[in-house]
Design an enzyme around this catalytic site. Structure first.
Site, PDB file in Angstrom:
ATOM      1  N   ASP A 173      49.656  21.532  39.121  1.00  0.00           N
ATOM      2  CA  ASP A 173      50.527  20.606  38.406  1.00  0.00           C
ATOM      3  C   ASP A 173      51.185  19.713  39.463  1.00  0.00           C
ATOM      4  O   ASP A 173      52.119  20.118  40.146  1.00  0.00           O
ATOM      5  CB  ASP A 173      51.570  21.417  37.621  1.00  0.00           C
ATOM      6  CG  ASP A 173      52.653  20.536  37.006  1.00  0.00           C
ATOM      7  OD1 ASP A 173      52.606  19.299  37.190  1.00  0.00           O
ATOM      8  OD2 ASP A 173      53.548  21.096  36.349  1.00  0.00           O
ATOM      9  N   CYS A 183      63.631  22.095  32.056  1.00  0.00           N
ATOM     10  CA  CYS A 183      62.376  22.608  31.477  1.00  0.00           C
ATOM     11  C   CYS A 183      61.792  23.728  32.319  1.00  0.00           C
ATOM     12  O   CYS A 183      60.567  23.806  32.513  1.00  0.00           O
ATOM     13  CB  CYS A 183      61.347  21.488  31.293  1.00  0.00           C
ATOM     14  SG  CYS A 183      61.821  20.317  30.044  1.00  0.00           S
TER      15      CYS A 183
HETATM   16  N1  PMP Z   1      55.356  19.500  35.523  1.00  0.00           N
HETATM   17  C1  PMP Z   1      56.426  19.234  36.269  1.00  0.00           C
HETATM   18  C2  PMP Z   1      56.614  19.961  37.565  1.00  0.00           C
HETATM   19  C3  PMP Z   1      57.351  18.284  35.846  1.00  0.00           C
HETATM   20  O1  PMP Z   1      58.421  18.015  36.582  1.00  0.00           O
HETATM   21  C4  PMP Z   1      57.140  17.616  34.609  1.00  0.00           C
HETATM   22  C5  PMP Z   1      58.131  16.586  34.094  1.00  0.00           C
HETATM   23  N2  PMP Z   1      59.470  16.937  34.241  1.00  0.00           N
HETATM   24  C6  PMP Z   1      56.003  17.925  33.884  1.00  0.00           C
HETATM   25  C7  PMP Z   1      55.125  18.868  34.369  1.00  0.00           C
HETATM   26  C8  PMP Z   1      55.701  17.278  32.565  1.00  0.00           C
HETATM   27  O2  PMP Z   1      55.522  15.909  32.706  1.00  0.00           O
HETATM   28  P1  PMP Z   1      55.428  14.982  31.424  1.00  0.00           P
HETATM   29  O3  PMP Z   1      56.655  15.251  30.611  1.00  0.00           O
HETATM   30  O4  PMP Z   1      55.404  13.593  31.979  1.00  0.00           O
HETATM   31  O5  PMP Z   1      54.169  15.338  30.723  1.00  0.00           O
END
Ligand code: PMP
Length: 409
Positions: A203, A367
């Site tokens: 990721d 999150c």
């Molecule tokens: N992975 C990580 C480490 C993130 O920081 C984020 C966004 N905060 C995401 C995934 C998800 O990204 P998106 O909301 O743009 O799909």
């Protein structure tokens, strides 16, 4: 790429939004980990496309449709170059990092996972790299295994390697933690998995704007990121996948563009990458992302990283000096993210007071609720940097935190 000295005043001048005021104060935008701002070059590329080029891609014989298709496919080639992927067949446009991971979890996961199989993630993961796997586990009987971190927020590497076993089907890990800023040793993480024949998904949502990523050198099977954290438009992201693996995977969404033939009895699938791109894509977003990649490389990723490191050092020092401040995540290798709490002040209240002072930070669980639970924290305040952040932003942040102490003191 560029060897010129880092001219922060010029960089800031490229981002029109930075000259606006918020609550009567100059804006100190310290929320780039949530979403970066866009430089003029990106805004102009999107406007040019929308004003002069737009039509639907891939299906038209008319001139505009061909020009739009050329622009969209040129953007795909730009992304391929940015990641040093072997082929544009390996670059799939999706809505964001979240959708990229869901694609793999649904398509690869349903094809490959069985009861008792294991997926190894880390304690640092964003919900986007937890929940899609939980859903795949629910559907297949596989289970999630979580590699631990130490008190500094670093992956415990030996413990991770010890988790890799005959039941491990995939390692899915973040490149950079959005909550703590830890940079994970992804090359070693991938190498340990590959030695055992285990595929890997990285990721890269928090990494692509801060360091050069070479998917062939890393040797990962999948790499996911979002355009809006790389100075590009929202609503667009990229899944890189190794071609041999993508070839074997079934489509996960059906519709236009992803098919070769359709009858009411049966449909057959298009070639890569279109097999995974059902429906009309975010064409202007791809054009904007390509411009963002040009922009970032014109500044130089190494130069951006060095600039952000110096701001992180400045902010770490100035915030640490405030009584009652605790920094969370003190890894030796960190990106431009500073998570902190102030004794006696809830992070949300802190965020609100900082906003009154024109300072934009994020407050919450970022999150990453399982990580927050592990740290024994309901939430933190998080300041994060981009290529345009400067020393004045850090000073404004520090002064605003002092003010919050006075208000709640
Ligand atoms: N992975 C990580 C480490 C993130 O920081 C984020 C966004 N905060 C995401 C995934 C998800 O990204 P998106 O909301 O743009 O799909």
């Amino acid at each position: 790429m560029s060897a010129a000295p880092y001219d922060i005043a010029r960089v800031r001048g490229d981002f029109p939004i930075l000259s606006r005021q918020v609550n009567g104060r100059p804006l100190a935008y310290l929320d780039s980990a949530a979403s970066t701002q866009r430089p003029r070059a990106v805004l102009a590329a999107v406007e040019h496309y929308e004003t002069h080029v737009h039509a639907n891609v891939h299906r038209g014989v008319h001139t505009l449709s061909q020009l739009a298709t050329d622009a969209f496919e040129a953007a795909r080639e730009r992304v391929r170059r940015y990641l040093n992927a072997a082929s544009t067949h390996e670059i799939i446009f999706v809505r964001g990092a979240t959708e990229a991971i869901n694609l793999v979890a649904q398509s690869w996961g349903r094809m490959s996972l069985k009861t008792g199989d294991e997926i190894v993630i880390s304690s640092l993961e964003h919900h986007a790299n937890i929940v899609p796997w939980q859903m795949a586990c629910e559907a297949t009987g596989a289970k999630l295994v979580v590699a631990p971190i130490n008190e500094r927020g670093e992956l415990q590497f030996e413990a991770y390697v010890a988790l890799l076993g005959p039941r491990t089907r995939l390692v899915a890990m973040t490149h950079v933690s959005n909550a703590l800023g830890t940079v994970l040793p992804v090359a070693q993480i991938i190498a340990a998995a590959r030695e055992r024949g285990i595929p890997t998904l990285i990721d890269g949502a928090q990494a692509v704007a801060h360091e050069a990523v070479d998917v062939q050198a890393l040797g990962c099977d999948f790499y996911a990121f979002s355009s809006h954290k790389l100075y590009g438009p929202t609503g667009l992201g990229v899944l890189y996948g190794r071609e041999a693996l993508l070839e074997k995977m079934p489509p996960w969404q059906g519709g236009g563009d992803m098919i070769r033939t359709v009858s009411f009895e049966k449909s057959t699938w298009n070639d890569l990458p279109y097999k995974f791109e059902a429906g009309t894509p975010h064409i202007s977003g791809a054009v904007g992302l390509a411009a963002a990649m040009d922009y970032v490389e014109s500044l130089g990723l190494a130069q951006i990283a060095a600039h952000e490191r110096s701001l992180l050092a400045q902010a770490t020092e100035s915030l640490s000096a405030i009584p009652g401040i605790r920094l969370h995540g003190t890894a030796a290798h960190k990106a431009g993210v500073l998570s902190f709490t102030l004794a006696g002040v809830h992070p949300h209240d802190l965020g609100t007071i900082l906003d009154h002072e024109g300072v934009a930070i994020r407050a919450g669980h970022h999150c990453a609720m399982p990580l927050m639970e592990l740290l024994g924290l309901p939430a933190t305040a998080r300041a994060s940097f981009g290529c345009y952040s400067n020393a004045q932003d850090v000073i404004q942040l520090t002064e605003a935190v002092h003010k919050a102490r006075e208000v709640f003191g």
